[in-house]
Motif scaffolding. Sequence first.
Motif, PDB file in Angstrom:
ATOM      1  N   PHE A 298      -3.622   1.504   0.186  1.00 42.35           N
ATOM      2  CA  PHE A 298      -2.945   0.220   0.437  1.00 42.35           C
ATOM      3  C   PHE A 298      -3.989  -0.844   0.754  1.00 42.35           C
ATOM      4  CE2 PHE A 298       0.306   3.245   1.755  1.00 42.35           C
ATOM      5  CZ  PHE A 298       1.516   2.676   1.387  1.00 42.35           C
TER       6      PHE A 298
ATOM      7  N   TRP B 240       2.411 -10.297   2.938  1.00 41.62           N
ATOM      8  CA  TRP B 240       3.608 -10.782   3.612  1.00 41.62           C
ATOM      9  C   TRP B 240       3.324 -11.989   4.496  1.00 41.62           C
ATOM     10  CZ3 TRP B 240       1.880  -5.729   5.053  1.00 41.62           C
ATOM     11  CH2 TRP B 240       1.451  -5.582   6.365  1.00 41.62           C
TER      12      TRP B 240
ATOM     13  N   VAL C  29       5.073  -6.708  -2.979  1.00 39.70           N
ATOM     14  CA  VAL C  29       4.260  -5.491  -3.196  1.00 39.70           C
ATOM     15  C   VAL C  29       4.060  -5.280  -4.690  1.00 39.70           C
ATOM     16  CG1 VAL C  29       4.187  -2.964  -2.908  1.00 39.70           C
ATOM     17  CG2 VAL C  29       5.103  -4.391  -1.072  1.00 39.70           C
TER      18      VAL C  29
ATOM     19  N   LEU D  56       8.023 -10.279   1.870  1.00 38.29           N
ATOM     20  CA  LEU D  56       7.081  -9.208   1.517  1.00 38.29           C
ATOM     21  C   LEU D  56       6.992  -9.126  -0.006  1.00 38.29           C
ATOM     22  CD1 LEU D  56       5.508  -6.467   1.989  1.00 38.29           C
ATOM     23  CD2 LEU D  56       7.743  -5.361   1.927  1.00 38.29           C
TER      24      LEU D  56
ATOM     25  N   LEU E 164       4.900  -8.141  -9.004  1.00 37.15           N
ATOM     26  CA  LEU E 164       5.260  -8.037  -7.587  1.00 37.15           C
ATOM     27  C   LEU E 164       6.765  -7.869  -7.405  1.00 37.15           C
ATOM     28  CD1 LEU E 164       2.941 -10.928  -6.457  1.00 37.15           C
ATOM     29  CD2 LEU E 164       2.839  -8.633  -5.454  1.00 37.15           C
TER      30      LEU E 164
ATOM     31  N   ALA F 126       0.028  -5.173  -0.711  1.00 33.15           N
ATOM     32  CA  ALA F 126       1.207  -5.669   0.021  1.00 33.15           C
ATOM     33  C   ALA F 126       0.832  -6.973   0.722  1.00 33.15           C
ATOM     34  CB  ALA F 126       1.679  -4.632   1.047  1.00 33.15           C
TER      35      ALA F 126
ATOM     36  N   VAL G 273       7.499  -1.612   3.001  1.00 34.98           N
ATOM     37  CA  VAL G 273       6.185  -1.421   2.369  1.00 34.98           C
ATOM     38  C   VAL G 273       6.107   0.005   1.805  1.00 34.98           C
ATOM     39  CG1 VAL G 273       3.698  -1.201   2.837  1.00 34.98           C
ATOM     40  CG2 VAL G 273       4.967  -3.154   3.760  1.00 34.98           C
ATOM     41  N   GLU G 274       6.521   0.991   2.610  1.00 37.22           N
ATOM     42  CA  GLU G 274       6.458   2.397   2.160  1.00 37.22           C
ATOM     43  C   GLU G 274       7.389   2.627   0.973  1.00 37.22           C
ATOM     44  OE1 GLU G 274       7.388   4.364   5.888  1.00 37.22           O
ATOM     45  OE2 GLU G 274       5.260   4.788   6.232  1.00 37.22           O
TER      46      GLU G 274
ATOM     47  N   THR H  41      -3.533  -4.566   2.483  1.00 33.06           N
ATOM     48  CA  THR H  41      -2.498  -5.416   3.085  1.00 33.06           C
ATOM     49  C   THR H  41      -3.089  -6.766   3.481  1.00 33.06           C
ATOM     50  OG1 THR H  41      -2.907  -4.422   5.267  1.00 33.06           O
ATOM     51  CG2 THR H  41      -1.157  -3.447   3.946  1.00 33.06           C
TER      52      THR H  41
ATOM     53  N   LEU I 182       8.552   0.449  -1.279  1.00 32.74           N
ATOM     54  CA  LEU I 182       8.106  -0.220  -2.511  1.00 32.74           C
ATOM     55  C   LEU I 182       6.809   0.398  -3.046  1.00 32.74           C
ATOM     56  CD1 LEU I 182       8.963  -3.935  -1.617  1.00 32.74           C
ATOM     57  CD2 LEU I 182      10.248  -2.366  -3.068  1.00 32.74           C
ATOM     58  N   ALA I 183       6.006   0.965  -2.157  1.00 28.80           N
ATOM     59  CA  ALA I 183       4.763   1.607  -2.601  1.00 28.80           C
ATOM     60  C   ALA I 183       5.017   3.021  -3.104  1.00 28.80           C
ATOM     61  CB  ALA I 183       3.760   1.639  -1.452  1.00 28.80           C
TER      62      ALA I 183
ATOM     63  N   ALA J 236      -1.215   0.345  -3.627  1.00 30.21           N
ATOM     64  CA  ALA J 236      -0.302  -0.800  -3.461  1.00 30.21           C
ATOM     65  C   ALA J 236      -0.985  -1.966  -2.750  1.00 30.21           C
ATOM     66  CB  ALA J 236       0.922  -0.369  -2.667  1.00 30.21           C
TER      67      ALA J 236
END
Length: 244
Positions: A107, A139, A241, A239, A177, A137, A34-35, A109, A37-38, A135
Amino acid sequence: MTSTPPTRARSFDAAAALYSANRPGYPGELFDAVEELAGRGLRGARVADVGAGTGIATGLLRARGAEVLAVEPGDGMAAEFRRSNPGIPLVRGDGDRLPLVTAGFDFLTYAQAWHWTDPARSVPEARRVLRPGGALALWWNDMDPAVPWIAEQDERIRDLFDAGGLTYRALPAELDLTVREIRWSRRIPLDVHLANHASHSAFLMLGPAGTREFLDAERARLTALFPDGTVEERYVVTLAVALV
Ligand SMILES: C[S@@+](CC[C@H](N)C(=O)[O-])C[C@H]1O[C@@H](n2cnc3c(N)ncnc32)[C@H](O)[C@@H]1O
């Protein structure tokens, strides 16, 4: 999904304690991805975790140092969340009408919850509440169908529900995405594996008698396969993002 009957999206509320005790968590590698891709870390980030349920993902986001706010529509799930996460703020609401300020979050999520929303509403809402460059995210944690016993069990579940009990997921095509898969596993008592299944909305809608009948047969099969009573559940987290 617009066609999701509200009763199914709310089915978790009567089973929040079962859910909290038996559902899996998420691996650290998910939050690393996540971190990555963001393009920013979770530490100190403003995060809204929507469809937070009992707080399984929310607690892990908090443990990564995020300033996390939970959003949850269901009464039972929200009550269980508050019991298990007294230090994390929660607001009631859903992804189609987020009770959140505009451009307030780094974020947004959705851990196994996006498919309960109507993307015609939840995508514009995500764009509204994220700051520019923030971002989204999404999942989902699925048992890995590459493992033969899991593929066979999936087949029996599909047969039981004739595909109608399974949730439909589509990634929103209007967002750019990036998708990653993360594999992980957990070793748990057979009873926890069976109770994990019982906490899924398809079984909650089926009701206790049908669920017991199916899971009793699974218990007999899996006892032969795992005679020491410990099951290794292998998972693939998908996932997705997008930066807005
Ligand atoms: C499978 S649970 C996931 C809970 C939690 N995120 C986790 O990782 O365990 C799905 C959650 O989505 C919530 N939900 C249902 N409809 C929703 C909607 N339209 N927007 C956001 N969440 C919704 C349910 O109440 C439930 O708590």
